[in-house]
Scaffold this motif. Structure first.
Motif, PDB file in Angstrom:
ATOM      1  N   GLY A   1      43.726  20.381  54.971  1.00  0.00           N
ATOM      2  CA  GLY A   1      43.993  19.355  55.797  1.00  0.00           C
ATOM      3  C   GLY A   1      45.157  18.488  55.421  1.00  0.00           C
ATOM      4  O   GLY A   1      45.996  18.296  56.526  1.00  0.00           O
ATOM      5  N   GLU A   2      45.383  18.057  54.279  1.00  0.00           N
ATOM      6  CA  GLU A   2      46.503  17.053  54.046  1.00  0.00           C
ATOM      7  C   GLU A   2      47.909  17.773  54.062  1.00  0.00           C
ATOM      8  O   GLU A   2      48.829  17.491  54.671  1.00  0.00           O
ATOM      9  N   GLN A   3      47.721  19.230  53.571  1.00  0.00           N
ATOM     10  CA  GLN A   3      49.000  20.046  53.536  1.00  0.00           C
ATOM     11  C   GLN A   3      49.433  20.194  55.064  1.00  0.00           C
ATOM     12  O   GLN A   3      50.650  20.080  55.544  1.00  0.00           O
ATOM     13  N   LEU A   4      48.510  20.542  55.968  1.00  0.00           N
ATOM     14  CA  LEU A   4      48.932  20.737  57.435  1.00  0.00           C
ATOM     15  C   LEU A   4      49.276  19.360  57.888  1.00  0.00           C
ATOM     16  O   LEU A   4      50.186  19.291  59.138  1.00  0.00           O
ATOM     17  N   ARG A   5      48.509  18.145  57.751  1.00  0.00           N
ATOM     18  CA  ARG A   5      49.230  16.894  58.361  1.00  0.00           C
ATOM     19  C   ARG A   5      50.682  16.737  57.812  1.00  0.00           C
ATOM     20  O   ARG A   5      51.403  16.237  58.695  1.00  0.00           O
ATOM     21  N   THR A   6      50.854  16.924  56.691  1.00  0.00           N
ATOM     22  CA  THR A   6      52.352  16.744  56.184  1.00  0.00           C
ATOM     23  C   THR A   6      53.194  17.826  56.936  1.00  0.00           C
ATOM     24  O   THR A   6      54.396  17.389  57.319  1.00  0.00           O
ATOM     25  N   PHE A   7      52.745  19.041  57.211  1.00  0.00           N
ATOM     26  CA  PHE A   7      53.566  20.120  57.582  1.00  0.00           C
ATOM     27  C   PHE A   7      53.873  19.419  59.135  1.00  0.00           C
ATOM     28  O   PHE A   7      54.905  19.525  59.632  1.00  0.00           O
ATOM     29  N   ALA A   8      52.728  19.055  59.715  1.00  0.00           N
ATOM     30  CA  ALA A   8      52.984  18.396  61.286  1.00  0.00           C
ATOM     31  C   ALA A   8      53.907  17.519  61.421  1.00  0.00           C
ATOM     32  O   ALA A   8      54.823  17.257  62.218  1.00  0.00           O
ATOM     33  N   LYS A   9      53.770  16.447  60.280  1.00  0.00           N
ATOM     34  CA  LYS A   9      54.802  15.215  60.298  1.00  0.00           C
ATOM     35  C   LYS A   9      56.211  15.998  60.015  1.00  0.00           C
ATOM     36  O   LYS A   9      57.085  15.477  60.654  1.00  0.00           O
TER      37      LYS A   9
END
Length: 460
Positions: A385-393
């Motif tokens: 979840g956090e990895q994908l949020r960072t990727f999206a940003k």
């Protein structure tokens, strides 16, 4: 099933059970083989082993004994999931004992026409759609969807006869050990790098896939994705079959293709693109393969059109779930890697809210980058979840939020959505951090969508 004595009184080791091992053991037992079955799962946790023992078959469970091959077996039939690095497999190879798969055994006794479908993505949808078309208004025989789709071919081959079709989804694992395989019609939906942990290299993976056409002759057909130039070159070099290209990008007058309005086989209009119930541009490629197989099987355009209008997809593979207040919900829980999710994203022209996340395998999400232009939000969950949020940003996605569960992800997505949006579950990750399998994850998504419909009071 053909009458044959090729397995009668032959000493054969079936290595690994599950559905394919259980059914190939039953088939070989029926054919008179002298069987030994070896499975790593302990006997008291192994219903398949107990079933075979009750048939009088020798069963060894709980380990792979070092002296297992001392019985001088003539064949080892390996479960596709067992890697070639397995010590028993390696020992068999060193002793020059042929190692084959369940598909190879079934192929040797099949009395039905064999249609084989492989590729990195789209195999299951194509197999299911092809089977549906071939069975529509059929007056003689039956088409069976078998193989990697979940029904072992060795289970069905015992009953299938000359009037039937075995529409067989074949993985690279299954195709590695199929020395006599010769489908009447073979198809390769696409080829990308995958399963390199199993195959060791991209070259080995590609070679396994191309085994689908290794024994074909000009009397057989190979349908292939001509939009992939490398694949087109490979099949022209390796295949002796009559080649049937398909394309969603250009007119392939010797094969199957589409423009914005119509689907063609050679120069004949078969159906309108608007007839296709399956959502997503990537699914149009799967449709072209199924149409090509149908036309080679002399199915009428009218029958093809009927099925295209009805067939809305296989569960958990870009499956249409519902439209709630003009929001389109799509279940693509089967997308367990970034490549599969990138295919799903490329299939929609509407704004997308992507629900993604799951088991952290340490993999990159960079394959999503070329397909993010229509993604307005990413709601991530699970270990990644956090990895994908960072990727999206980092990619400038307008809205990115991490939540803990899929339930929360659906709630946030619906709250952030607008009429005309696609809310797409395409996790790009395996499910095992929170679910036993991708099916359970997809089933929960379907339930959550139904809940949103009820909350909204929209029950028509």
């Amino acid at each position: 099933m053909k009458k044959t004595d090729q397995f009668k009184d032959k000493k054969i080791l079936v290595l690994g059970l599950a559905k394919s091992g259980l059914n190939v053991a039953k088939l070989l037992h029926q054919l008179g083989a002298l069987l030994t079955v070896n499975d790593y799962k302990p006997f008291d946790e192994n219903p398949e082993a107990r079933e075979l023992l009750n048939l009088g078959i020798k069963v060894i469970t709980g380990e792979h004994p070092a002296d297992l091959l001392e019985e001088q077996f003539e064949w080892v039939v390996k479960n596709p999931g067992i890697p070639y690095s397995n010590p028993v497999v390696q020992a068999a190879i060193q002793r020059n004992i042929p190692v084959i798969t369940e598909v190879e055994v079934a192929n040797r006794v099949a009395d039905a026409r064999l249609i084989a479908i492989t590729g990195t993505n789209g195999k299951t949808t194509t197999t299911a759609l092809t089977t549906a078309i071939l069975n529509q208004d059929r007056t003689e025989g039956q088409a069976y969807a078998v193989g990697n789709i979940g029904v072992p071919i060795s289970q069905v081959v015992r009953e299938a006869g000359p009037a039937d079709d075995l529409v067989t989804e074949m993985s690279s694992f299954q195709l590695l050990a199929t020395p006599s395989l010769r489908p009447a019609i073979a198809a390769i939906t696409n080829l990308y790098s995958a399963h390199l942990d199993y195959h060791g290299s991209r070259e080995e993976y590609v070679a396994a896939k191309l085994n689908i056409t290794a024994n074909q002759t000009p009397d057989d057909y190979l349908i292939y994705n001509s939009d992939q130039e490398e694949l087109a070159q490979w099949v022209k070099e390796k295949s002796q079959a009559t080649l049937i290209p398909f394309s969603i990008e250009r007119a392939e007058v010797t094969g199957c293709y589409s423009d914005e309005q119509y689907i063609y086989f050679k120069e004949e209009v078969v159906a309108a693109v608007s007839d296709v119930a399956l959502s997503g541009r990537h699914n149009l490629q799967n449709v072209l393969v199924a149409v090509a197989i149908a036309k080679l099987s002399h199915v009428s355009n009218e029958v093809i059109q009927v099925v295209l209008r009805q067939f809305s997809g296989v569960a958990h593979r870009s499956q249409y779930v519902d439209t709630v207040n003009d929001r389109l919900f799509i279940n693509d829980s089967k997308a367990t890697n970034a490549l599969a999710t990138s295919k799903a994203l490329a299939g929609f022209e509407q704004p997308i809210i992507l629900l993604a996340g799951g088991l952290d395998r340490g993999e990159s999400f960079d394959q999503l980058i070329p397909h993010l232009e229509r993604v307005k939000a990413i709601i991530s969950f699970g270990e990644t979840g956090e990895q994908l949020r960072t990727f999206a940003k980092s990619q400038g996605i307008p809205f990115a939020e991490k939540v803990d569960t899929l339930t929360q992800a659906v709630e946030v997505a619906y709250a952030k959505s607008m009429p005309g949006d696609v809310i797409l579950l395409s996790p790009a990750c395996a499910s095992w951090d929170q679910y036993p399998n991708f099916e359970k994850r997809g089933e929960e998504f379907i339930e959550l969508v139904a809940k949103e419909r009820r909350k909204d009071g929209n029950n028509e």
